[in-house]
Design a protein around this motif. Structure first.
Motif, mmCIF file in Angstrom:
data_model
loop_
_atom_site.group_PDB
_atom_site.id
_atom_site.type_symbol
_atom_site.label_atom_id
_atom_site.label_comp_id
_atom_site.label_asym_id
_atom_site.label_seq_id
_atom_site.Cartn_x
_atom_site.Cartn_y
_atom_site.Cartn_z
ATOM 1 N N LEU A 188 0.821 -1.207 0.000
ATOM 2 C CA LEU A 188 0.000 0.000 0.000
ATOM 3 C C LEU A 188 0.859 1.263 0.000
ATOM 4 C CD1 LEU A 188 -2.811 -1.062 2.505
ATOM 5 C CD2 LEU A 188 -3.008 -0.809 0.009
ATOM 6 N N SER A 189 1.939 1.248 0.745
ATOM 7 C CA SER A 189 2.853 2.402 0.776
ATOM 8 C C SER A 189 3.459 2.645 -0.599
ATOM 9 C CB SER A 189 3.961 2.183 1.800
ATOM 10 O OG SER A 189 3.439 2.177 3.099
ATOM 11 N N ALA A 190 3.809 1.570 -1.292
ATOM 12 C CA ALA A 190 4.416 1.707 -2.618
ATOM 13 C C ALA A 190 3.456 2.340 -3.615
ATOM 14 C CB ALA A 190 4.887 0.350 -3.130
ATOM 15 N N VAL A 191 2.195 1.970 -3.562
ATOM 16 C CA VAL A 191 1.231 2.510 -4.530
ATOM 17 C C VAL A 191 0.552 3.788 -4.046
ATOM 18 C CG1 VAL A 191 0.847 0.250 -5.586
ATOM 19 C CG2 VAL A 191 -0.688 1.041 -3.770
ATOM 20 N N ALA A 192 0.880 4.240 -2.860
ATOM 21 C CA ALA A 192 0.256 5.450 -2.315
ATOM 22 C C ALA A 192 0.737 6.718 -3.014
ATOM 23 C CB ALA A 192 0.513 5.553 -0.813
ATOM 24 N N ASP A 193 1.949 6.700 -3.529
ATOM 25 C CA ASP A 193 2.525 7.903 -4.130
ATOM 26 C C ASP A 193 2.043 8.064 -5.579
ATOM 27 O OD1 ASP A 193 4.808 9.267 -5.793
ATOM 28 O OD2 ASP A 193 5.056 9.906 -3.705
ATOM 29 N N PRO A 194 1.564 9.257 -5.952
ATOM 30 C CA PRO A 194 1.051 9.458 -7.312
ATOM 31 C C PRO A 194 2.116 9.296 -8.402
ATOM 32 C CG PRO A 194 0.987 11.514 -6.060
ATOM 33 C CD PRO A 194 1.359 10.432 -5.103
ATOM 34 N N VAL A 195 3.359 9.630 -8.118
ATOM 35 C CA VAL A 195 4.424 9.449 -9.113
ATOM 36 C C VAL A 195 4.633 7.960 -9.369
ATOM 37 C CG1 VAL A 195 6.893 9.756 -9.584
ATOM 38 C CG2 VAL A 195 5.570 11.635 -8.599
ATOM 39 N N ARG A 196 4.630 7.163 -8.309
ATOM 40 C CA ARG A 196 4.804 5.719 -8.481
ATOM 41 C C ARG A 196 3.605 5.109 -9.216
ATOM 42 N NH1 ARG A 196 7.740 6.243 -3.397
ATOM 43 N NH2 ARG A 196 5.948 5.708 -2.102
ATOM 44 N N ARG A 197 2.409 5.587 -8.940
ATOM 45 C CA ARG A 197 1.236 5.086 -9.666
ATOM 46 C C ARG A 197 1.341 5.415 -11.150
ATOM 47 N NH1 ARG A 197 -1.469 7.245 -5.163
ATOM 48 N NH2 ARG A 197 -2.443 8.849 -6.454
ATOM 49 N N SER A 198 1.827 6.595 -11.480
ATOM 50 C CA SER A 198 1.972 6.955 -12.896
ATOM 51 C C SER A 198 3.033 6.080 -13.568
ATOM 52 C CB SER A 198 2.284 8.446 -13.071
ATOM 53 O OG SER A 198 3.614 8.740 -12.707
ATOM 54 N N ILE A 199 4.108 5.753 -12.862
ATOM 55 C CA ILE A 199 5.126 4.842 -13.397
ATOM 56 C C ILE A 199 4.491 3.490 -13.689
ATOM 57 C CG2 ILE A 199 7.211 3.522 -12.828
ATOM 58 C CD1 ILE A 199 8.144 6.032 -11.228
ATOM 59 N N LEU A 200 3.732 2.973 -12.734
ATOM 60 C CA LEU A 200 3.093 1.663 -12.923
ATOM 61 C C LEU A 200 2.161 1.667 -14.126
ATOM 62 C CD1 LEU A 200 2.300 0.714 -9.218
ATOM 63 C CD2 LEU A 200 4.060 -0.289 -10.715
ATOM 64 N N ARG A 201 1.367 2.715 -14.291
ATOM 65 C CA ARG A 201 0.439 2.784 -15.423
ATOM 66 C C ARG A 201 1.198 2.818 -16.754
ATOM 67 N NH1 ARG A 201 -2.477 5.954 -11.788
ATOM 68 N NH2 ARG A 201 -1.666 7.881 -12.642
ATOM 69 N N GLU A 202 2.303 3.563 -16.795
ATOM 70 C CA GLU A 202 3.079 3.642 -18.035
ATOM 71 C C GLU A 202 3.767 2.320 -18.351
ATOM 72 O OE1 GLU A 202 5.371 7.165 -18.939
ATOM 73 O OE2 GLU A 202 4.261 8.281 -17.405
ATOM 74 N N VAL A 203 4.318 1.660 -17.345
ATOM 75 C CA VAL A 203 4.967 0.365 -17.577
ATOM 76 C C VAL A 203 3.932 -0.665 -18.014
ATOM 77 C CG1 VAL A 203 6.216 -1.543 -16.479
ATOM 78 C CG2 VAL A 203 6.905 0.796 -16.021
ATOM 79 N N ALA A 204 2.747 -0.617 -17.430
ATOM 80 C CA ALA A 204 1.687 -1.569 -17.772
ATOM 81 C C ALA A 204 1.245 -1.429 -19.223
ATOM 82 C CB ALA A 204 0.488 -1.386 -16.842
ATOM 83 N N ALA A 205 1.390 -0.242 -19.783
ATOM 84 C CA ALA A 205 0.938 0.016 -21.150
ATOM 85 C C ALA A 205 1.961 -0.410 -22.210
ATOM 86 C CB ALA A 205 0.623 1.504 -21.306
ATOM 87 N N GLU A 206 3.138 -0.881 -21.790
ATOM 88 C CA GLU A 206 4.211 -1.243 -22.717
ATOM 89 C C GLU A 206 4.528 -2.732 -22.610
ATOM 90 O OE1 GLU A 206 5.787 0.989 -24.696
ATOM 91 O OE2 GLU A 206 4.726 2.725 -23.905
ATOM 92 N N PRO A 207 5.073 -3.326 -23.678
ATOM 93 C CA PRO A 207 5.546 -4.711 -23.566
ATOM 94 C C PRO A 207 6.685 -4.796 -22.540
ATOM 95 C CG PRO A 207 5.374 -4.049 -25.875
ATOM 96 C CD PRO A 207 5.175 -2.809 -25.043
ATOM 97 N N ASP A 208 6.864 -5.978 -21.967
ATOM 98 C CA ASP A 208 7.897 -6.186 -20.948
ATOM 99 C C ASP A 208 9.279 -5.754 -21.442
ATOM 100 O OD1 ASP A 208 5.912 -7.254 -19.385
ATOM 101 O OD2 ASP A 208 6.608 -9.330 -19.548
ATOM 102 N N PHE A 209 9.979 -5.078 -20.566
ATOM 103 C CA PHE A 209 11.377 -4.676 -20.771
ATOM 104 C C PHE A 209 11.602 -3.828 -22.018
ATOM 105 C CE2 PHE A 209 11.760 -8.729 -18.324
ATOM 106 C CZ PHE A 209 12.195 -8.154 -17.132
ATOM 107 N N THR A 210 10.625 -2.996 -22.368
ATOM 108 C CA THR A 210 10.811 -2.082 -23.494
ATOM 109 C C THR A 210 10.881 -0.625 -23.038
ATOM 110 O OG1 THR A 210 8.427 -1.963 -23.901
ATOM 111 C CG2 THR A 210 9.680 -3.594 -25.170
#
Length: 110
Positions: free
Chosen positions: A26-48
């Motif tokens: 929960l602490s990891a996903v609480a920060d808005p910058v980290r959430r934006s990183i997760l959303r961007e990584v999720a939208a791309e193929p692995d390791f690209t």
């Protein structure tokens, strides 16, 4: 064939999501910058997607900290290729331990 690990790559530690507490997740996903990183990584193929390609409203040092927090929470796997560090969202592994949490984070509107 995978590229040989660089000195920097050998220092990477990837936490198994099974070893992460709910509080740490929960602490990891609480920060808005980290959430934006997760959303961007999720939208791309692995390791690209390399860390340096994110347009984040923080310094490089702070961005590095955010990536390290996500890796420590079992959310990201990273690999070094040359001078760049690439990311993969550990969606399946994380979902086993925290069902639905990542879906909520990824579905959140900006």
């Amino acid at each position: 064939m995978p590229e040989p690990a660089t000195q920097r790559g050998r220092s990477l530690t990837h936490t198994d999501p099974a070893d992460v507490t709910l509080q740490d997740a929960l602490s990891a996903v609480a920060d808005p910058v980290r959430r934006s990183i997760l959303r961007e990584v999720a939208a791309e193929p692995d390791f690209t997607r390399a860390c340096g390609t994110f347009d984040l409203p923080v310094s490089k040092a702070t961005a590095s900290h955010h990536f390290a927090v996500l890796r420590a929470a079992g959310l990201l796997e990273q690999v070094d290729r040359g001078t760049r560090r690439y990311n993969r969202l550990r969606r399946e592994e994380f979902d086993v331990c925290f069902p639905g949490l990542l879906a909520l984070v990824l579905g959140e509107a900006d």
